[in-house]
Design an enzyme around this catalytic site. Structure first.
Site, PDB file in Angstrom:
ATOM      1  N   THR A  64       0.836  -1.206   0.000  1.00  0.00           N
ATOM      2  CA  THR A  64       0.000   0.000   0.000  1.00  0.00           C
ATOM      3  C   THR A  64       0.869   1.254   0.000  1.00  0.00           C
ATOM      4  O   THR A  64       1.944   1.280   0.625  1.00  0.00           O
ATOM      5  CB  THR A  64      -0.946   0.014   1.221  1.00  0.00           C
ATOM      6  OG1 THR A  64      -1.576   1.289   1.288  1.00  0.00           O
ATOM      7  CG2 THR A  64      -0.240  -0.237   2.529  1.00  0.00           C
ATOM      8  N   TYR A 107      -3.052  -1.822  10.170  1.00  0.00           N
ATOM      9  CA  TYR A 107      -3.142  -2.536   8.880  1.00  0.00           C
ATOM     10  C   TYR A 107      -1.997  -2.099   7.953  1.00  0.00           C
ATOM     11  O   TYR A 107      -1.286  -2.930   7.394  1.00  0.00           O
ATOM     12  CB  TYR A 107      -4.507  -2.271   8.210  1.00  0.00           C
ATOM     13  CG  TYR A 107      -4.427  -2.314   6.714  1.00  0.00           C
ATOM     14  CD1 TYR A 107      -4.270  -3.525   6.037  1.00  0.00           C
ATOM     15  CD2 TYR A 107      -4.428  -1.137   5.955  1.00  0.00           C
ATOM     16  CE1 TYR A 107      -4.136  -3.549   4.655  1.00  0.00           C
ATOM     17  CE2 TYR A 107      -4.298  -1.159   4.588  1.00  0.00           C
ATOM     18  CZ  TYR A 107      -4.141  -2.366   3.945  1.00  0.00           C
ATOM     19  OH  TYR A 107      -3.999  -2.389   2.581  1.00  0.00           O
ATOM     20  N   LYS A 117       1.735  -4.076   6.384  1.00  0.00           N
ATOM     21  CA  LYS A 117       2.298  -4.087   5.025  1.00  0.00           C
ATOM     22  C   LYS A 117       3.757  -3.629   5.042  1.00  0.00           C
ATOM     23  O   LYS A 117       4.568  -4.081   4.233  1.00  0.00           O
ATOM     24  CB  LYS A 117       1.449  -3.206   4.112  1.00  0.00           C
ATOM     25  CG  LYS A 117       0.007  -3.699   4.031  1.00  0.00           C
ATOM     26  CD  LYS A 117      -0.416  -3.999   2.625  1.00  0.00           C
ATOM     27  CE  LYS A 117      -1.709  -4.774   2.603  1.00  0.00           C
ATOM     28  NZ  LYS A 117      -2.191  -5.052   1.272  1.00  0.00           N
TER      29      LYS A 117
HETATM   30  N1  USQ Z   1     -11.487   9.961   4.243  1.00  0.00           N
HETATM   31  C1  USQ Z   1     -12.375  11.015   4.441  1.00  0.00           C
HETATM   32  N2  USQ Z   1     -13.699  10.714   4.532  1.00  0.00           N
HETATM   33  C2  USQ Z   1     -14.187   9.448   4.424  1.00  0.00           C
HETATM   34  C3  USQ Z   1     -13.279   8.381   4.220  1.00  0.00           C
HETATM   35  C4  USQ Z   1     -11.941   8.674   4.148  1.00  0.00           C
HETATM   36  O1  USQ Z   1     -11.976  12.186   4.540  1.00  0.00           O
HETATM   37  O2  USQ Z   1     -15.403   9.278   4.525  1.00  0.00           O
HETATM   38  C5  USQ Z   1     -10.047  10.233   4.106  1.00  0.00           C
HETATM   39  C6  USQ Z   1      -9.199   9.438   5.080  1.00  0.00           C
HETATM   40  O3  USQ Z   1      -9.115  10.106   6.311  1.00  0.00           O
HETATM   41  C7  USQ Z   1      -7.886   9.330   4.324  1.00  0.00           C
HETATM   42  C8  USQ Z   1      -8.303   9.307   2.858  1.00  0.00           C
HETATM   43  O4  USQ Z   1      -9.641   9.795   2.817  1.00  0.00           O
HETATM   44  O5  USQ Z   1      -7.106  10.470   4.536  1.00  0.00           O
HETATM   45  C9  USQ Z   1      -8.258   7.930   2.233  1.00  0.00           C
HETATM   46  O6  USQ Z   1      -9.013   7.067   3.040  1.00  0.00           O
HETATM   47  P1  USQ Z   1      -9.584   5.658   2.507  1.00  0.00           P
HETATM   48  O7  USQ Z   1     -10.503   5.119   3.561  1.00  0.00           O
HETATM   49  O8  USQ Z   1     -10.122   5.799   1.126  1.00  0.00           O
HETATM   50  O9  USQ Z   1      -8.264   4.805   2.355  1.00  0.00           O
HETATM   51  P2  USQ Z   1      -7.328   4.116   3.462  1.00  0.00           P
HETATM   52  O10 USQ Z   1      -7.946   3.996   4.792  1.00  0.00           O
HETATM   53  O11 USQ Z   1      -6.030   4.809   3.412  1.00  0.00           O
HETATM   54  O12 USQ Z   1      -7.192   2.641   2.914  1.00  0.00           O
HETATM   55  C10 USQ Z   1      -7.530   2.271   1.592  1.00  0.00           C
HETATM   56  C11 USQ Z   1      -7.723   0.765   1.537  1.00  0.00           C
HETATM   57  C12 USQ Z   1      -6.427   0.082   1.891  1.00  0.00           C
HETATM   58  C13 USQ Z   1      -5.333   0.577   0.959  1.00  0.00           C
HETATM   59  C14 USQ Z   1      -5.245   2.098   1.043  1.00  0.00           C
HETATM   60  C15 USQ Z   1      -4.261   2.711   0.098  1.00  0.00           C
HETATM   61  O13 USQ Z   1      -8.751   0.370   2.421  1.00  0.00           O
HETATM   62  O14 USQ Z   1      -6.590  -1.321   1.783  1.00  0.00           O
HETATM   63  O15 USQ Z   1      -4.132   0.023   1.352  1.00  0.00           O
HETATM   64  O16 USQ Z   1      -6.511   2.642   0.705  1.00  0.00           O
HETATM   65  S1  USQ Z   1      -3.443   4.110   0.814  1.00  0.00           S
HETATM   66  O17 USQ Z   1      -4.443   4.999   1.395  1.00  0.00           O
HETATM   67  O18 USQ Z   1      -2.713   4.782  -0.232  1.00  0.00           O
HETATM   68  O19 USQ Z   1      -2.602   3.577   1.835  1.00  0.00           O
END
Ligand code: USQ
Length: 365
Positions: free
Chosen positions: A127, A164, A168
């Site tokens: 990730t 999580y 990774k």
């Molecule tokens: N966010 C909001 N509002 C929401 C949901 C999320 O502002 O309703 C924000 C979060 O705080 C974060 C960003 O949007 O800053 C991305 O959140 P996300 O829930 O889309 O992604 P994340 O929790 O980081 O995890 C997801 C996948 C995970 C993968 C990751 C890639 O669930 O499996 O590894 O994306 S990354 O984010 O680049 O690490």
């Protein structure tokens, strides 16, 4: 389905961990789909391509060793991890389950390859969150550091913001160690948040739809905002909304994995590829969803909520992502048309939306 449709012999194994957790946490996807063997049967009926399926837990070494020995694959695509950041931050049991499952599967997979199929190429889903949001450009896996007049190339520093994502980071270290020690072939894909629910194969039948979550635990932010727009609830921007991430379309995820499989990593070094096509902040995303929804006469409001997570809300973000482009990736960017396509599809299932599972139920502290 993507690989089978392109002539590969595919064996798929699942223990339904994500489905189980989704049930336990009341986080059912928007469109419910049958189990793995039924889906494979349906896919064969619609496309003529066969996928062999097995139900088994790969965190059990016997299951892992048996399947690798029996099928002797050219490549293993390892998706067998608990994928939710929020779930891993819920409490002790959830944290432990995430740590144990994710590390055990990776460890067993490395050993099964090493012992019985050392030519096999492992494609491991990492990730972008491993890197966190440092105040310098993020390189593609490695950085050269000059210290006291001497230079050395290291894994790029990691600083994840959930357990999580930390599993990774630990996976990457394990893989790097075993590649250095036993010359295995491994690609670690640093994937950003994925969006979308349509692929040529999944569109053959609604029951082949990928898991499309919009809840706070498994739903990624683009998918959540699309569902929130259709449900008529305000878009949930956490905190200031300056959080910037590298995103990609589900179609591009499939392309990236195929590109990695078709050009295996060499044995000298763990290959790390940053897997996303464009970056934007949560606020910019909310604005784009709002303006796309207007074209469907939907008036969307944007709400800054107290951030349930501990993360930077305003930060520098400039990750390199040239590796997959060099391998041939042709990006499908997040356009208004893509958002409208998603919204139309979600609208057809509007009655399934449970608005009680949209707001954050898990806080980091
Ligand atoms: N966010 C909001 N509002 C929401 C949901 C999320 O502002 O309703 C924000 C979060 O705080 C974060 C960003 O949007 O800053 C991305 O959140 P996300 O829930 O889309 O992604 P994340 O929790 O980081 O995890 C997801 C996948 C995970 C993968 C990751 C890639 O669930 O499996 O590894 O994306 S990354 O984010 O680049 O690490």
């Amino acid at each position: 389905m993507h690989f089978a449709a392109r002539g590969h012999n595919v064996v798929a194994i699942d223990n339904y961990l994500r489905r189980t957790i989704a049930k336990e946490t009341d986080s059912e996807p928007l469109i419910s789909t049958p189990g793995l063997p039924e889906r494979a049967g349906l896919f064969e009926e619609k496309s003529g391509h066969k996928i062999e399926t097995k139900i088994g837990d790969l965190s059990d070494p016997d299951v892992m060793f048996d399947i690798v020995k029996q099928s002797m694959p050219d490549a293993i695509v390892h998706y067998a991890e608990q994928p939710s950041g929020p779930y891993s931050m819920k409490a002790f049991d959830e944290a432990r389950r995430t740590l144990q499952n994710n590390l055990d599967v990776t460890f067993n997979c490395i050993w099964a390859i090493k012992e019985s199929n050392p030519d096999c190429h492992l494609i491991k889903l990492g990730t972008m969150g491993e890197y966190g949001t440092p105040n310098i450009d993020i390189e593609e896996g490695y950085i050269t550091i000059t210290h006291n007049g001497r230079k050395h190339r290291f894994l790029f520093p990691r600083a994840a913001s959930t357990l999580y994502h930390t599993t990774k980071v630990l996976d990457t270290d394990l893989l790097s160690f075993y590649v250095r020690t036993y010359d295995l072939r491994v690609t670690d894909l640093m994937q950003g948040p994925v969006y979308g629910l349509s692929t040529p194969e999944a569109d053959l039948d609604p029951r082949l739809c990928p898991n499309f979550h919009y809840d706070d635990i498994f739903g990624t932010v683009v998918n959540r905002f699309v569902v929130q727009a259709i449900a008529g609830v305000p878009l949930s921007v956490y905190g200031k909304g300056g959080q910037t991430r590298g995103y990609l379309n589900l179609l591009d995820t499939l392309q990236c994995i195929e590109l990695a499989v078709n050009e295996p990593a060499n044995r000298q070094q763990l290959r790390i590829l940053n897997q996303f096509t464009e970056t934007f902040s949560v606020v910019d995303l909310a604005q784009q969803v709002k303006s796309a929804a207007k074209q469907m006469d939907i008036d969307v409001t944007i709400e800054h909520q107290e951030n349930p997570r501990k993360e930077m809300e305003d930060h520098y973000y400039n990750p390199v992502h040239t590796g997959l482009t060099k391998l041939g990736l042709k990006p499908n960017y997040l356009s208004d048309d893509v958002l409208l396509g998603m919204m139309k599809r979600v609208k057809a299932h509007k009655d399934n939306i449970d608005t009680r599972i949209i707001n954050p139920r898990i806080r980091w502290s």
